[in-house]
Design an enzyme around this catalytic site. Sequence first.
Site, PDB file in Angstrom:
ATOM      1  N   LYS A  44       0.038  -8.886 -24.326  1.00  0.00           N
ATOM      2  CA  LYS A  44      -1.372  -7.815 -24.461  1.00  0.00           C
ATOM      3  C   LYS A  44      -0.382  -7.290 -26.618  1.00  0.00           C
ATOM      4  O   LYS A  44       0.862  -6.681 -26.083  1.00  0.00           O
ATOM      5  CB  LYS A  44      -0.779  -6.318 -23.460  1.00  0.00           C
TER       6      LYS A  44
ATOM      7  N   THR B 202       0.580   4.414 -19.447  1.00  0.00           N
ATOM      8  CA  THR B 202       1.782   4.466 -19.498  1.00  0.00           C
ATOM      9  C   THR B 202       2.710   5.413 -17.878  1.00  0.00           C
ATOM     10  O   THR B 202       3.222   5.194 -17.815  1.00  0.00           O
ATOM     11  CB  THR B 202       1.819   6.265 -19.941  1.00  0.00           C
TER      12      THR B 202
HETATM   13  C1  LIG Z   1      -8.294   4.805 -12.961  1.00  0.00           C
HETATM   14  C2  LIG Z   1      -6.235   4.395 -13.223  1.00  0.00           C
HETATM   15  C3  LIG Z   1      -6.655   2.885 -14.312  1.00  0.00           C
HETATM   16  C4  LIG Z   1      -4.933   2.826 -14.764  1.00  0.00           C
HETATM   17  N1  LIG Z   1      -4.838   2.008 -15.103  1.00  0.00           N
HETATM   18  C5  LIG Z   1      -3.766   1.793 -15.142  1.00  0.00           C
HETATM   19  C6  LIG Z   1      -3.225   1.589 -16.444  1.00  0.00           C
HETATM   20  O1  LIG Z   1      -4.012   0.392 -17.316  1.00  0.00           O
HETATM   21  N2  LIG Z   1      -2.146   0.771 -16.366  1.00  0.00           N
HETATM   22  C7  LIG Z   1      -1.262   1.925 -16.517  1.00  0.00           C
HETATM   23  O2  LIG Z   1       0.331   1.928 -16.208  1.00  0.00           O
HETATM   24  N3  LIG Z   1      -1.254   2.561 -15.061  1.00  0.00           N
HETATM   25  C8  LIG Z   1      -2.308   2.987 -15.119  1.00  0.00           C
HETATM   26  N4  LIG Z   1      -3.153   3.239 -13.936  1.00  0.00           N
HETATM   27  C9  LIG Z   1      -1.845   4.482 -12.846  1.00  0.00           C
HETATM   28  C10 LIG Z   1      -1.197   3.408 -12.045  1.00  0.00           C
HETATM   29  O3  LIG Z   1      -2.622   2.554 -11.185  1.00  0.00           O
HETATM   30  C11 LIG Z   1      -0.018   4.279 -10.879  1.00  0.00           C
HETATM   31  O4  LIG Z   1       0.861   4.038 -11.573  1.00  0.00           O
HETATM   32  C12 LIG Z   1      -0.054   2.038 -10.250  1.00  0.00           C
HETATM   33  O5  LIG Z   1      -0.471   1.517  -9.471  1.00  0.00           O
HETATM   34  C13 LIG Z   1       1.465   3.226  -8.851  1.00  0.00           C
HETATM   35  O6  LIG Z   1       0.454   3.793  -7.868  1.00  0.00           O
HETATM   36  P1  LIG Z   1       1.420   4.262  -6.857  1.00  0.00           P
HETATM   37  O7  LIG Z   1       2.054   3.549  -6.442  1.00  0.00           O
HETATM   38  O8  LIG Z   1       1.769   5.747  -7.098  1.00  0.00           O
HETATM   39  O9  LIG Z   1      -0.103   4.527  -5.651  1.00  0.00           O
HETATM   40  P2  LIG Z   1      -0.385   3.675  -4.499  1.00  0.00           P
HETATM   41  O10 LIG Z   1      -0.676   2.768  -4.943  1.00  0.00           O
HETATM   42  O11 LIG Z   1      -2.154   4.843  -3.977  1.00  0.00           O
HETATM   43  O12 LIG Z   1       0.300   3.640  -3.802  1.00  0.00           O
HETATM   44  C14 LIG Z   1       0.022   4.409  -1.980  1.00  0.00           C
HETATM   45  C15 LIG Z   1       1.409   3.885  -1.593  1.00  0.00           C
HETATM   46  O13 LIG Z   1       1.183   4.761   0.270  1.00  0.00           O
HETATM   47  C16 LIG Z   1       1.158   4.047   1.135  1.00  0.00           C
HETATM   48  N5  LIG Z   1       0.377   5.229   2.007  1.00  0.00           N
HETATM   49  C17 LIG Z   1       0.105   6.422   1.177  1.00  0.00           C
HETATM   50  N6  LIG Z   1      -0.213   6.761   2.609  1.00  0.00           N
HETATM   51  C18 LIG Z   1       0.736   6.723   3.386  1.00  0.00           C
HETATM   52  C19 LIG Z   1       0.387   6.952   4.758  1.00  0.00           C
HETATM   53  N7  LIG Z   1       0.214   7.887   5.348  1.00  0.00           N
HETATM   54  N8  LIG Z   1       1.630   6.219   5.538  1.00  0.00           N
HETATM   55  C20 LIG Z   1       1.727   5.247   4.989  1.00  0.00           C
HETATM   56  N9  LIG Z   1       2.117   4.775   3.508  1.00  0.00           N
HETATM   57  C21 LIG Z   1       0.796   5.048   2.999  1.00  0.00           C
HETATM   58  C22 LIG Z   1      -0.162   3.334   0.988  1.00  0.00           C
HETATM   59  O14 LIG Z   1      -0.625   2.755   1.726  1.00  0.00           O
HETATM   60  C23 LIG Z   1       0.331   2.879  -0.713  1.00  0.00           C
HETATM   61  O15 LIG Z   1       1.852   1.163  -0.200  1.00  0.00           O
HETATM   62  C24 LIG Z   1      -4.120   3.982 -13.411  1.00  0.00           C
HETATM   63  C25 LIG Z   1      -4.107   4.752 -12.883  1.00  0.00           C
HETATM   64  C26 LIG Z   1      -6.046   4.829 -12.051  1.00  0.00           C
HETATM   65  C27 LIG Z   1      -6.514   5.776 -11.345  1.00  0.00           C
END
Ligand SMILES: Cc1cc2nc3c(=O)[nH]c(=O)nc-3n(C[C@H](O)[C@H](O)[C@H](O)COP(=O)(O)OP(=O)(O)OC[C@H]3O[C@@H](n4cnc5c(N)ncnc54)[C@H](O)[C@@H]3O)c2cc1C
Length: 513
Positions: free
Chosen positions: A87, A353
């Site tokens: 990219k 971001t």
């Molecule tokens: C529409 C959209 C598009 C995006 N596009 C981009 C992009 O292009 N570039 C970028 O940098 N970021 C992007 N993001 C942000 C990016 O997706 C997130 O920052 C990244 O995936 C991190 O997510 P996370 O790990 O915080 O949450 P999640 O992926 O939701 O992970 C949460 C974890 O917690 C666990 N969990 C939750 N509750 C429990 C429980 N009770 N018990 C045990 N485990 C639990 C789940 O199983 C999972 O493993 C985007 C977000 C969205 C919504």
Amino acid sequence: MSSTDTSGSTGPDPVNIVIAGGGTAGWMTAAALGHFLDRGFTVTLVESEEIGTVGVGEATIPQIRMFNQALGIDEDAFIRATQATFKLAIEFVGWGQPGERYMHAFGDVGRDVGLCAFHHYWSRGRRLGLAGPHGDYAINDIAAHAGRMHRGAPLTSRNVPEMPHAFHFDAGLYAAFLRQFAEARGVTRREGRIAEVRQDPLTGDISSLVLASGEAITGDLFIDCTGFRGLLIGGAMGSAYVDWTHWLPCDRALAVPSGRVEDFTPYTRATAHAAGWQWRIPLQHRTGNGRVYCSAFTSDEEAAESLLAHLDAPALADPRPIRFTTGRRAEAWRGNVIAVGLASGFLEPLESTSIHLIQTAISRILKLLPGKDQTQAARDEYNRQFTFEMERIRDFIVLHYHVNQRPEPFWQAMREMTLPDTLKDRIALFRANGHIVRHGDELFGEVGWFQVMAGQGIVPERSHALAETIDEADLKSYLETLNGLYAREVARYPAHADFIARHCAAPPLGGAA
Ligand SMILES: Cc1cc2nc3c(=O)[nH]c(=O)nc-3n(C[C@H](O)[C@H](O)[C@H](O)COP(=O)(O)OP(=O)(O)OC[C@H]3O[C@@H](n4cnc5c(N)ncnc54)[C@H](O)[C@@H]3O)c2cc1C
């Protein structure tokens, strides 16, 4: 990393760090802590396959290369494992008004002349009819448009800059890649749903996470990576959510993969639509697409129909809905819980971001590394840095929405909103004098702000006094020389797809390496 002391001597009890959640945030954190922390720490990650991850987050910015390098991750191995592509920029289509397009390219635009930033000369050149679009003077922009890729030193002249690059990757494969990396460095994974969060009745700190199976996982420090749920930081610790939907009212997304196409662009595309925008992220094995929209201005059905109508290949699945509220935790670190990733807040993915915010959170955690005794001073500093970073990125994203001349009611509302003061002042300064001031160590520098302000159609009323003194013929020749230099260089680069085929083609999914 290990808590086992093979010398037989008894040291202090290890600090037990528990990461709740195994999405991109959880596994990036686990990989970094596993890599950097040695004896004296244990790291356990709990995740639930039943709940799953948000499953999006596939476009990055160049800083991710620092994360990979710090962990000693080989770039080509990472690309192959995650079906990644390169990219060089983000293309914004129809944001200023329908039919317009510009790129926010990584790296520099032009070259500063002494004290005076290039964009002042460009603005003057533009007013005199001597300058092309600003992308004509950015090597990343020229290469992105040409669909070409190169890494490392320039081929034709020392006056040509290196192209910074980032990646598009498959979020699921990235988490799997990091899981393997982290487990090889001593991180322990526990599968199961967190059913109960136990707190110390005196301090309110979390003492353990109890899984549905009844197993209790105790810890000294808990990193909340449970995504939008914010199970620990919001649920147990009660850190409030600061809602920014009055500035960024889009509240829903639909994500859908489509088949790979020949237009294998080394850039992300963000196309404005009537009540939001659509992303397009080309990977080696498929294209990621999604529509971000505001439910007050369009229905889910309309958004889905329009998303599918704007794919460049057949959809490979049904669109997957995601709901969100833009904003941040009032305190990302409260008690003995630090929230990382979506649990700490959300800014829509317009400038890719979020993964970067995970990276900076990890680096703050490592710098302020809390042991068993955590101080309020460290929490306050962490939260100050977190808030500053989130607010500046928020302003940058609001800028794209606010400065528009689109006809639809959603865009009219965005034009008429009351801006955060920090952004209002920045726009006024640029409009009046073309000046851009970077605030502290905020993520986006002058060149990033310039590309988006100019791209959205803000024309400074004056240029820097120094730029007014250059002879017109010299200015014309300077601009032509730069563009010629960069265009000649890019002409030597291979096509993006050929570059990948040569260096880092991924095996077919499910196939042999
Ligand atoms: C529409 C959209 C598009 C995006 N596009 C981009 C992009 O292009 N570039 C970028 O940098 N970021 C992007 N993001 C942000 C990016 O997706 C997130 O920052 C990244 O995936 C991190 O997510 P996370 O790990 O915080 O949450 P999640 O992926 O939701 O992970 C949460 C974890 O917690 C666990 N969990 C939750 N509750 C429990 C429980 N009770 N018990 C045990 N485990 C639990 C789940 O199983 C999972 O493993 C985007 C977000 C969205 C919504």
